[in-house]
Design an enzyme around this catalytic site. Structure first.
Site, PDB file in Angstrom:
ATOM      1  N   ARG A  37       0.798  -1.212   0.000  1.00  7.73           N
ATOM      2  CA  ARG A  37       0.000   0.000   0.000  1.00  7.73           C
ATOM      3  C   ARG A  37       0.839   1.275   0.000  1.00  7.73           C
ATOM      4  NH1 ARG A  37      -4.529   0.173   4.481  1.00  7.73           N
ATOM      5  NH2 ARG A  37      -4.966  -1.787   3.403  1.00  7.73           N
ATOM      6  N   HIS A  83      -8.123  -4.584  -7.747  1.00  6.68           N
ATOM      7  CA  HIS A  83      -7.908  -3.821  -6.513  1.00  6.68           C
ATOM      8  C   HIS A  83      -9.205  -3.749  -5.718  1.00  6.68           C
ATOM      9  CE1 HIS A  83      -5.155  -1.270  -4.266  1.00  6.68           C
ATOM     10  NE2 HIS A  83      -6.103  -0.363  -4.117  1.00  6.68           N
ATOM     11  N   TYR A 127     -18.256  12.040 -14.741  1.00  4.48           N
ATOM     12  CA  TYR A 127     -18.149  13.209 -15.600  1.00  4.48           C
ATOM     13  C   TYR A 127     -16.810  13.301 -16.329  1.00  4.48           C
ATOM     14  CZ  TYR A 127     -22.209  14.814 -12.963  1.00  4.48           C
ATOM     15  OH  TYR A 127     -23.444  14.912 -12.395  1.00  4.48           O
TER      16      TYR A 127
END
Length: 748
Positions: A37, A83, A127
């Site tokens: 991570r 993921h 968007y």
């Protein structure tokens, strides 16, 4: 549950010490955080989430020249296939890869609102659209040629690359940051042209010194530009140990106006500084008059950054103004370097610049060897097929006859021409148009080219020199694409190794000196009225509030607040709210606890000494330099429940308690300290039963030869000239106060 396991939970339970159980599990979590991570891989400079985003976009065929796809689609594929974390976290990571103000060489080409340098967040994933950038293609070049290992994804249905082939040192080119358990990393972006120059030098001279590498990589190259103010020696030492800090300033210029006026234009701001917050901070400095020589700040930015700073007067030195702003705002920052990375994807280590480049080059060599072996296998398979084709051309009539008349042509051809199964399958699948004479010539040419290529690859695998020469050629190709020859490859951050700090200016000298009357109400509202108003003049207060403390001061003064918790707080007098209103709460300006009350208030004077005392009768003398606070939290000086603070004067001190006993002793008996409980001034009884213990009531300084005076009311004053009756040693009990001493046991 299987039949051979006991059904009783108690029989299925194992006991172990709590410390071991917690330690083992926390260690597992820590290792998972570090490796999967927070820390980037030194080979491709990516964390797992970034690597998976790029790989998923490649699987969606989002090439730099292809069409864009909705970010929501990309995020969904990454989350569903590789993921299994939150889509918001994945989208934030992808958006950062597309931000040209965050990434020196963006890895994602975004279309739509992906955030800006003001600190605005990207638009929702539905968007915006994205595709891979050209730099990402270089990172994944050769991915299908067995150049890196693959591993199963989280549910075992697909595979994902462990690391990307990475044609350039992305770790240093784009930087990285992350916080793991017990360790962190913070690496600034660098110029790719300089990094490749350093790699080429390291290939030629494997034992190159760190100073030589640092001379080629001159320093970080931030996407937002700026001016790096560090000496070459400091930069080299930071790169040598892998830890340190870089001082980064905004880039500015002076713009001349009419009639001798001028203004400062800031064109580049430091990396990761949000422009909107920077403007807010500069406006706050103007409002609070912390930089009195700055009159106004305006943001006139459009595509480029343009922050306008107007001076208070044209005779202000622009260098001095910027030096002051560098010290109190984010126009100058310190970017900390902590080159903590995963070596070979497994071992976290703080590396030097040379070690990180060496890890990248070793990775490139492994990729080169694996791609060469993969290509050799492909060449061998193709040559086998070509040999079969050529045999068929030499015996074309017989091959056609076998195919037409034999029941098992495959077995007959294998027995007659000594062909392999692969060769026979290729011949049987050959098209009729391939039987032309021209096709035979092309096959022979292809075979000869493949034999030459195989010979070259084999020679390269047998020679370290040829391998490094090939890697050098590949790096030069990348340098031609992203280096100084392209507009994006030019260095953006200017390095100023010889910058000298401007001597700090006295801000108090820039404040116009005017008299003030500072008023603190009973409920803690403070204000400053212009001029020296009568301290007993009637003032307006809020409902339920009333007069508290009032003093005369000047705008250049530092106002000292002494509270019952024994802490001193400092406020610039010129920053106090105007006396036109009813003031502002003092507790909003300083971190004064709710249970603490203001004991006294006075203007600070350099060289002055003060007596501080607690209610139990302990105290000491403290110098002015030891009470000046630098932060809103104040400065702890007296340990105890503070009662008073008075400036030192005269040669003796008189103290009186709530029991009306007074004691006079020499001032020299008091120690001078910077902090503590102090010594006993006067001895008091402990009370007992329902009787409250006696405490210190007041203290004052006197000159013994002049005696002690106190007000009697009606404008009259009484003086006790002979104080021998009350004269004693410090910490004595004292004697009853003189006849006529005020009933409130206070000297004034």
């Amino acid at each position: 549950m299987s039949d051979d396991q006991p059904h009783d939970p108690e029989q299925n339970t194992q006991s172990e010490p709590l410390s071991r159980a917690i330690g083992d599990r926390y260690l597992t979590y820590a290792l998972s955080t570090i490796m999967n991570r927070a820390l980037p891989d030194a080979r491709d400079g990516l964390k797992p989430v970034h690597r998976r985003i790029l790989y998923a976009m490649r699987e969606l065929r989002l090439s730099p020249t292809g069409a864009f796809r909705k970010s929501a689609k990309i995020t969904g594929d990454v989350m569903g296939n590789y993921h299994p974390h939150g889509d918001a976290a994945i989208y934030d990571a992808m958006a950062r890869l597309a931000q040209d103000f965050a990434m020196r060489y963006p890895l994602v080409d975004g279309q739509g609102n992906f955030g800006n340098i003001d600190g605005d967040n990207p638009a929702a994933a539905r968007y915006t659209e994205a595709r891979l950038a050209q730099a990402s293609e270089a990172l994944m070049d050769g991915l299908t040629e067995d150049s890196v290992d693959f591993r199963p994804n989280y549910d075992g249905t697909l595979t994902e690359p462990v690391v990307l082939p990475s044609a350039f040192p992305n770790l240093l080119a784009n930087g990285a940051s992350g916080i793991a358990v017990g360790m962190a990393t913070n690496i600034p972006p660098h110029n790719l042209h300089e990094l490749i120059d350093a790699c080429l030098h390291l290939i030629k001279t494997p034992e190159a010194r760190d100073d030589t590498i640092a001379a080629l990589v001159k320093g970080p190259d931030f996407p937002t530009g700026g001016v790096l103010v560090e000496s070459a020696e400091s930069i080299a030492e930071t790169y040598r140990v892998g830890r340190g800090a870089f001082r980064l300033r905004a880039k500015w210029e002076q713009e001349n106006l009419e009639r001798g006026q001028w203004q400062i234009i800031v064109t580049e701001i430091p990396y990761q500084v949000q422009k909107s917050k920077l403007i807010e901070r500069l406006a706050e400095l103007i409002q609070t008059k912390r930089i009195p020589i700055l009159a106004d700040v305006r943001d006139e930015s459009a595509e480029d950054i343009r922050i306008v700073l107007e001076p208070r007067a044209r005779n202000v030195d622009p260098e001095q103004l910027m030096a002051a702003l560098f010290r109190v705002s984010d126009l100058e920052i310190r970017f900390n370097l902590n080159m903590n990375v995963l070596i070979d994807g497994r071992v976290p280590k703080v590396c030097s610049l040379k070690e990180v480049l060496r890890a990248f080059l070793d990775h490139r060599r492994e990729v080169l060897v694996r791609r060469a072996n993969y290509r050799l296998d492909k060449i061998a398979a193709r040559l086998e097929v070509l040999e079969g084709y050529l045999i068929a051309y030499l015996n074309l009539d017989r091959v056609i006859e076998i195919i037409r008349y034999e029941d098992d042509p495959k077995a007959v051809m294998i027995a007659e021409f000594k062909l392999s199964d692969v060769q026979v399958e290729a011949i049987l699948n050959m098209r009729l148009r391939a039987l032309r004479k021209l096709e035979e010539i092309e096959l022979r040419t292809e075979r000869d080219n493949l034999l030459a290529e195989r010979e070259g690859l084999q020679a390269m695998l047998d020679s370290d020199v040829l391998q490094w020469a090939k890697i050098s050629d590949q790096l030069k190709e990348v340098r031609n694409l992203f280096g100084k020859s392209s507009p994006e490859g030019q260095r953006r951050t200017v390095i100023n190794n010889d910058a000298e700090d401007i001597a700090p200016i006295d801000m108090d000298a820039m404040i116009e000196r005017e008299p003030l009357t500072v008023i603190l109400s009973k409920m803690g509202w403070i204000r400053a009225m212009k001029g020296n108003q009568p301290l007993d003049a009637e003032q307006k207060f809020r409902d339920g509030d009333g007069p508290g403390l009032a003093i005369h001061a000047e705008t250049t003064d530092k106002l000292m607040i002494f509270a019952s918790n024994g802490r001193f707080y400092t406020l610039p007098a010129n920053n106090l709210p105007s006396g036109r209103g009813l003031g502002e709460p003092l507790r909003l300006m300083i971190d004064l606890p709710n249970e603490a009350e203001v004991v006294t208030m006075f203007p600070w004077r350099d060289g002055q000494k003060y007596l501080v005392a607690s209610k139990v009768g302990d105290g000491f003398v403290v110098g002015a330099a030891d009470i000046l606070a630098q932060t809103k939290t104040g400065k702890q000086v007296l340990n105890g429940d503070a009662l008073l603070c008075k400036p030192v004067a005269g040669d003796h001190i008189a103290v009186v308690g709530t029991n009306r006993k007074m004691l006079v002793f020499p001032l020299d008996d008091l120690p001078e300290m910077s902090r503590g409980k102090g010594v006993r001034l006067q001895k008091f009884g402990s009370g007992g039963g329902l009787v409250a213990p006696d405490t210190l009531s007041d203290a004052t300084f006197i000159t013994l030869a002049e005696g002690l005076s106190w007000p009697m009311g009606g404008g009259k004053t009484r003086t006790e000239s002979d104080l021998s009756e009350w004269l004693g040693k410090r910490a004595g009990a004292g004697r009853m106060a003189p006849r006529g001493f005020p009933r409130d046991n206070r000297f004034a």
